[in-house]
Each structure stands twice: as C-alpha cells, then as structure tokens.
Design a protein around this motif. Structure first.
Motif, PDB file in Angstrom:
ATOM      1  N   CYS A  72       0.991  -0.919  -0.148  1.00  0.00           N
ATOM      2  CA  CYS A  72      -0.325   0.141   0.127  1.00  0.00           C
ATOM      3  C   CYS A  72       0.242   1.251   0.123  1.00  0.00           C
ATOM      4  O   CYS A  72       1.360   1.310   0.802  1.00  0.00           O
ATOM      5  N   CYS A  75      -0.018   2.819   3.563  1.00  0.00           N
ATOM      6  CA  CYS A  75       1.221   2.338   5.169  1.00  0.00           C
ATOM      7  C   CYS A  75       1.565   2.045   4.346  1.00  0.00           C
ATOM      8  O   CYS A  75       3.158   1.549   5.746  1.00  0.00           O
ATOM      9  N   HIS A 133      -4.543   0.832   0.677  1.00  0.00           N
ATOM     10  CA  HIS A 133      -5.805  -0.192   0.971  1.00  0.00           C
ATOM     11  C   HIS A 133      -7.116   1.232   0.557  1.00  0.00           C
ATOM     12  O   HIS A 133      -7.288   2.317   0.346  1.00  0.00           O
ATOM     13  N   CYS A 138      -6.931   0.727   5.664  1.00  0.00           N
ATOM     14  CA  CYS A 138      -5.512   1.682   6.295  1.00  0.00           C
ATOM     15  C   CYS A 138      -5.505   1.461   7.639  1.00  0.00           C
ATOM     16  O   CYS A 138      -5.536   2.407   7.541  1.00  0.00           O
ATOM     17  N   PRO A 139      -3.821   0.781   7.843  1.00  0.00           N
ATOM     18  CA  PRO A 139      -3.188   1.388   8.840  1.00  0.00           C
ATOM     19  C   PRO A 139      -2.632   2.507   9.419  1.00  0.00           C
ATOM     20  O   PRO A 139      -2.560   3.618   9.822  1.00  0.00           O
TER      21      PRO A 139
HETATM   22 ZN   LIG Z   1      -2.898   1.048   3.739  1.00  0.00          ZN
END
Ligand SMILES: [Zn+2]
Length: 165
Positions: A72, A75, A133, A138-139
């Motif tokens: 991603c 992240c 993401h 998404c973190p």
């Molecule tokens: Zn992400």
C-alpha cells in the motif's frame, strides 16, 4: 521448477475460427506481473473471445481477474489488490492507424504471440499508479482525516493563547 514453454497462440487463425479461450494461468509464468506481486502463487482467470468484427478487424474481447499482493503506497504494508480487467484488442500486423479507437492495438510480429505476454501486458495496463488500501482499511489512516487534523492545530494554539490572556 522446470520452466515450461510459453503457450503460443495464432490470434488471427483463432479469430477466423471465432474461438474462445478460457482458463487459468499461473501468475508465476507472467514475467512482469510476477515482479509486482509479493505472492506469485495466485492464478489469473481469463476468458477470451476471438472474432472478426463487421469491418473485418480481427479482435479479442474478454476479461481477466487476478489478485496481486502489493505494498500500500500510503501505509507501506502488504495488501491484496484484486484486479479485474476488460480486454478489447484489435490485432494488427504493422500499421495501427486504421484501427478503430475502441480497440487497443495488439501488434503482432509474425503470426504468433504467447498467451503469457498478452495477459502480462493487460495486467500491467490495469494496475493503478499508486495502489492504496480502501479508505478505513488502511492502518496509515484516511488522508481526509489527516488533513482535518492539521487544519485544527492552528486553532488549538489560538485557544491556548486566549486562555493565557
Ligand atoms: Zn494502507
């Protein structure tokens, strides 16, 4: 692993016979697409219809789907990137300028092309420039929220100043 021979097809002949090619291809066989995915055990599903259109162009219409494992770009963690692409190719030998715009040119050198290189190209064309993401998954957070946070901070500082006075 013993490298196996590419699957050569003669698209013009297939178009004359209006044949259909449907099946699965190991992602590991696709030279460029496999370099993009961190996991190459996945398979590409494809469904191709070869035909000749009303104007006499040999065409390939169809679709493919595959899932790639990529980083991603927000992240930098691994994510599944499902790709589903439509294929609409006009087969050309030499000149491409007469080909109607609705077709993407498939330029043939000789009579044959490998099914691997055809699918490889289509997957690369379907790739997003920067895969990320989907929103909340998404973190790394939602960019809209990050934006709000930075906007909020100057006011927070102002509030503190007022309090001190
Ligand atoms: Zn992400």
């Amino acid at each position: 692993m013993v490298p196996s021979e590419p699957h050569l097809i003669n698209p013009i002949q297939l178009a004359e016979r209006r044949e259909k090619l449907k099946g699965v291809m190991a992602l590991s066989r696709l030279e460029r697409a496999r370099g993009i995915s961190q996991d190459v055990t996945n398979q590409v599903n494809f469904d191709l219809q070869f035909s000749r259109d009303d104007q006499g162009f040999n065409v390939i219409r169809g679709e493919f789907s595959v899932s790639l494992k990529v980083l991603c770009q927000r992240c930098m963690q691994l994510m599944e990137l499902p790709l589903h692409g439509k294929i609409c190719l006009g087969i050309v030998q030499g000149e491409t300028r007469h080909l109607p715009e609705c077709y993407e040119p498939l330029v043939l050198c000789g009579n044959e092309i490998s099914l691997e290189s055809l699918l490889d190209e289509e997957i690369l064309l379907a790739l997003p420039i920067a895969p990320v993401h989907a929103g909340s998954q998404c973190p790394g957070g939602n960019p809209a929220e990050t934006y709000r946070d930075t906007r909020a901070s100057p006011f927070a500082v102002l509030k503190n100043l007022k309090h001190d006075m």
